[in-house]
Design a protein around this motif. Sequence first.
Motif, mmCIF file in Angstrom:
data_model
loop_
_atom_site.group_PDB
_atom_site.id
_atom_site.type_symbol
_atom_site.label_atom_id
_atom_site.label_comp_id
_atom_site.label_asym_id
_atom_site.label_seq_id
_atom_site.Cartn_x
_atom_site.Cartn_y
_atom_site.Cartn_z
ATOM 1 N N ARG A 6 -14.530 12.814 3.107
ATOM 2 C CA ARG A 6 -13.391 12.758 2.197
ATOM 3 C C ARG A 6 -12.218 13.556 2.789
ATOM 4 O O ARG A 6 -12.419 14.523 3.514
ATOM 5 N N VAL A 7 -11.019 13.139 2.467
ATOM 6 C CA VAL A 7 -9.824 13.899 2.843
ATOM 7 C C VAL A 7 -9.494 14.758 1.634
ATOM 8 O O VAL A 7 -8.910 14.307 0.657
ATOM 9 N N ASP A 8 -9.912 16.044 1.712
ATOM 10 C CA ASP A 8 -9.887 16.855 0.496
ATOM 11 C C ASP A 8 -9.847 18.339 0.867
ATOM 12 O O ASP A 8 -9.888 18.697 2.038
ATOM 13 N N PHE A 9 -9.817 19.198 -0.141
ATOM 14 C CA PHE A 9 -9.584 20.622 0.056
ATOM 15 C C PHE A 9 -10.600 21.293 0.972
ATOM 16 O O PHE A 9 -10.250 22.147 1.768
ATOM 17 N N ASP A 10 -11.869 20.943 0.853
ATOM 18 C CA ASP A 10 -12.895 21.648 1.623
ATOM 19 C C ASP A 10 -13.278 20.934 2.911
ATOM 20 O O ASP A 10 -14.253 21.295 3.559
ATOM 21 N N LYS A 11 -12.486 19.935 3.307
ATOM 22 C CA LYS A 11 -12.851 19.114 4.468
ATOM 23 C C LYS A 11 -12.050 19.453 5.729
ATOM 24 O O LYS A 11 -12.318 18.911 6.800
ATOM 25 N N ASN A 12 -11.058 20.336 5.606
ATOM 26 C CA ASN A 12 -10.300 20.832 6.768
ATOM 27 C C ASN A 12 -9.770 19.707 7.651
ATOM 28 O O ASN A 12 -9.881 19.745 8.880
ATOM 29 N N THR A 13 -9.167 18.731 6.990
ATOM 30 C CA THR A 13 -8.596 17.598 7.717
ATOM 31 C C THR A 13 -7.527 18.038 8.707
ATOM 32 O O THR A 13 -7.259 17.361 9.710
ATOM 33 N N ASP A 14 -6.906 19.192 8.462
ATOM 34 C CA ASP A 14 -5.861 19.685 9.356
ATOM 35 C C ASP A 14 -6.376 19.903 10.778
ATOM 36 O O ASP A 14 -5.623 19.741 11.746
ATOM 37 N N ILE A 15 -7.660 20.248 10.928
ATOM 38 C CA ILE A 15 -8.217 20.431 12.273
ATOM 39 C C ILE A 15 -8.197 19.110 13.036
ATOM 40 O O ILE A 15 -7.854 19.067 14.227
ATOM 41 N N LEU A 16 -8.531 18.027 12.353
ATOM 42 C CA LEU A 16 -8.494 16.709 12.987
ATOM 43 C C LEU A 16 -7.069 16.352 13.396
ATOM 44 O O LEU A 16 -6.841 15.810 14.492
ATOM 45 N N LEU A 17 -6.107 16.661 12.524
ATOM 46 C CA LEU A 17 -4.716 16.337 12.826
ATOM 47 C C LEU A 17 -4.172 17.212 13.952
ATOM 48 O O LEU A 17 -3.355 16.751 14.771
ATOM 49 N N ASP A 18 -4.628 18.461 14.035
ATOM 50 C CA ASP A 18 -4.242 19.308 15.164
ATOM 51 C C ASP A 18 -4.745 18.699 16.477
ATOM 52 O O ASP A 18 -4.020 18.688 17.491
ATOM 53 N N ALA A 19 -5.977 18.208 16.478
ATOM 54 C CA ALA A 19 -6.524 17.566 17.681
ATOM 55 C C ALA A 19 -5.749 16.295 18.012
ATOM 56 O O ALA A 19 -5.464 16.010 19.185
#
Length: 335
Positions: free
Chosen positions: A169-182
């Motif tokens: 899920r793209v959500d608060f506890d999923k740290n999607t920002d790390i994927l976007l940084d990569a």
Amino acid sequence: MEEPKIINLWYLSGNPYGGWASYTSHLARGLSSLGHKVVIRKLVDTERDGVVRDFGYGVKYTSTCKTKDFTDIEGKHVIVALQKNHIWSARILMRELEADIVLHDPAELKSDVVYSVLEYQPKVIVIRTTNLGMIPGAKNVHFVPHPYVPTYCHYEEGHRGWRCISISRVDFDKNTDILLDANRLGSNIKIFGFENRIYTRFNLIPDYPEWEQSKGHFEKGETSAVDLCRRSDFVADMSTISGDGGGTQYTFLEAMDAGSTLILNKGWIRDGGVMTPGTNCLAILDGRQLNGLLDNSDAGFPWGSELDDIRESGFELVRKHDATKMAKEFIDALS
């Protein structure tokens, strides 16, 4: 085999995606394989009482009126998902029908839930060892790992056209920002999974204006998630949960079942946990490290035959979670 029973799995949530829904479907299929009659129940308004509909993931659910006299419903009762707006229905089930409950992680421990568990003392199932002590004073807490019905559990290279995907899920506890940084560094990770638009609008887009939307949550088919993973060399899950970790999530099992190499957040790893970097997964700290892994520039990660060993260990872990075996443990814990 246990004498077949009627087992009512109460899904007290409106969320059709994520770990709760996956858990319910795999558990239902495991219990059914033992010969039990399994009824997944969702609460609805009066006019839809008794209607059977598609739950997704290969199972059906029965609509049950919120104002119904639950004592007329035969069988064993287990609450498998609980959102705070359904707490009073859960309390009725615990009080009138001695319903037991599955708690998936500490985020569910709202005060009303804790109070109800301590008041009625149902048997509590947790799915990771880190959660065994999360309700001090609860007397009947049992660890039963995630039940899982394998789909492939072997590796085939020819299906893989993607380097890395995420199905979380793209959500608060999923740290999607790390994927976007990569991705900003060139990784091109394809992000699937159900999107919490409140999270993306107010927490993600201000720092990542390039975000448009998830590539679309995939269908709720019996094998949809595994089939998606099977198209990618790697599957990244950056989840962390405060006070939790070390064990499995369904995205982990689905990735390993597909023969993809699983990449986790180091914040998930725990000493003594079943997820062990270099054995059945890889683990990274941030987007830079994730990008270095995916573009082969970071010499600190294994390659070649070592990845074969990691995949084989993943298959072994998936088989340990066999739904029929876990369903037997589930019944034993509630007996």
